[in-house]
Enzyme design. Structure first.
Site, PDB file in Angstrom:
ATOM      1  CB  SER A  20      -0.879   0.001   1.255  1.00 27.34           C
ATOM      2  OG  SER A  20      -1.513   1.249   1.462  1.00 27.34           O
TER       3      SER A  20
ATOM      4  CE1 TYR B 166      -4.131  -2.006   5.250  1.00 30.22           C
ATOM      5  CE2 TYR B 166      -3.370   0.219   4.730  1.00 30.22           C
ATOM      6  CZ  TYR B 166      -3.839  -1.020   4.321  1.00 30.22           C
ATOM      7  OH  TYR B 166      -4.013  -1.277   2.975  1.00 30.22           O
TER       8      TYR B 166
END
Length: 244
Positions: free
Chosen positions: A140, A153
């Site tokens: 990501s 995350y």
């Protein structure tokens, strides 16, 4: 039409029931690859595999359950001849302020996003090595830069990047290792955020600027179809309007 030299290669995709995983399965199948769709939602992947036709199989598997991954690998080997490509796509994005109330979310993200990718790769590694294949992991933009409410995350995605770099050096030149780092993408990820305020804000953010899962699928298909002499090790893909 399949890219030159790619027809018949077998791609295994985790988290293939929706989003980037589903879009990638559809793109690769359209390009002539055979695909194994792995996910927990077996009804969903069976429907997708039926649409894709011959050369596509649906395999119920949970990346947090190694036994299910071993069974999946055995099925891929027996039905498709083994994996040429593994795409570690399964993941969750449970954003929210760092607090004890979110501790179950933190464990889930670590187990699915990071340990799940590690487990799937460990299980399929012998097939990838035998094929001289490709390992693709979805990280990501959060694997490069963290911000408030995504600390854990981001930690899982930074972990993917570091782990992949170690594997790149260990497995080269036989197995190519690639990391894809999407920014905001239309998907179900925001639906599962448990912190209500963060969920609402994230949905709005994605709605305003997100690119499509198909855009990332196109990038993945391009990366795995490059000549073996080269590797696109790390690819960052943001919506044009995304600032961070």
């Amino acid at each position: 039409m399949a890219p030159e030299g790619q027809s018949g290669r077998v791609a295994v995709i985790t988290g293939a029931s929706s989003g980037i995983g589903e879009a990638t399965a559809r793109k690769l199948a359209g390009d002539g690859y055979r695909v194994a769709l792995l996910a927990r939602r077996v009804d969903r992947i069976e429907a997708i595999a039926a649409e894709l036709g011959d050369g596509a199989i649906a395999v119920q598997a949970d990346v947090t359950d190694r036994d299910s991954l071993v069974a999946a690998a055995e099925r891929v080997k027996s039905e498709l001849g083994g994996a040429d490509i593994l795409i570690n796509n399964a993941g969750v994005m449970l954003l929210g302020p760092f607090s004890p109330e979110q501790r179950d979310d933190y464990r889930q993200m670590m187990e699915i996003n990071l340990l799940g990718a590690i487990s799937a790769t460990e299980v399929f590694l012998d097939q990838l090595v035998a094929a001289g294949g490709d390992l693709v992991s979805i990280s990501s933009v959060a694997g490069r830069t963290a911000r408030p409410s995504n600390a854990v995350y981001a930690a899982t995605k930074w972990g993917i990047v570091g782990w992949s770099e170690g594997l790149r050096q260990e497995l080269q030149p036989n197995v190519r290792v690639m990391v894809i780092e999407p920014g905001a993408v239309e998907s179900e990820l925001t639906d599962h955020i448990t912190h209500a305020e963060t969920r609402a804000a994230s949905r709005q953010y994605v709605m305003d600027l997100a690119i499509k899962a198909e855009d990332i699928a196109e990038v993945i298909a391009f990366a795995v179809s490059r000549p073996k002499r080269m590797t696109l090790n790390e690819i960052l893909v943001r919506p044009t309007a995304q600032e961070r």
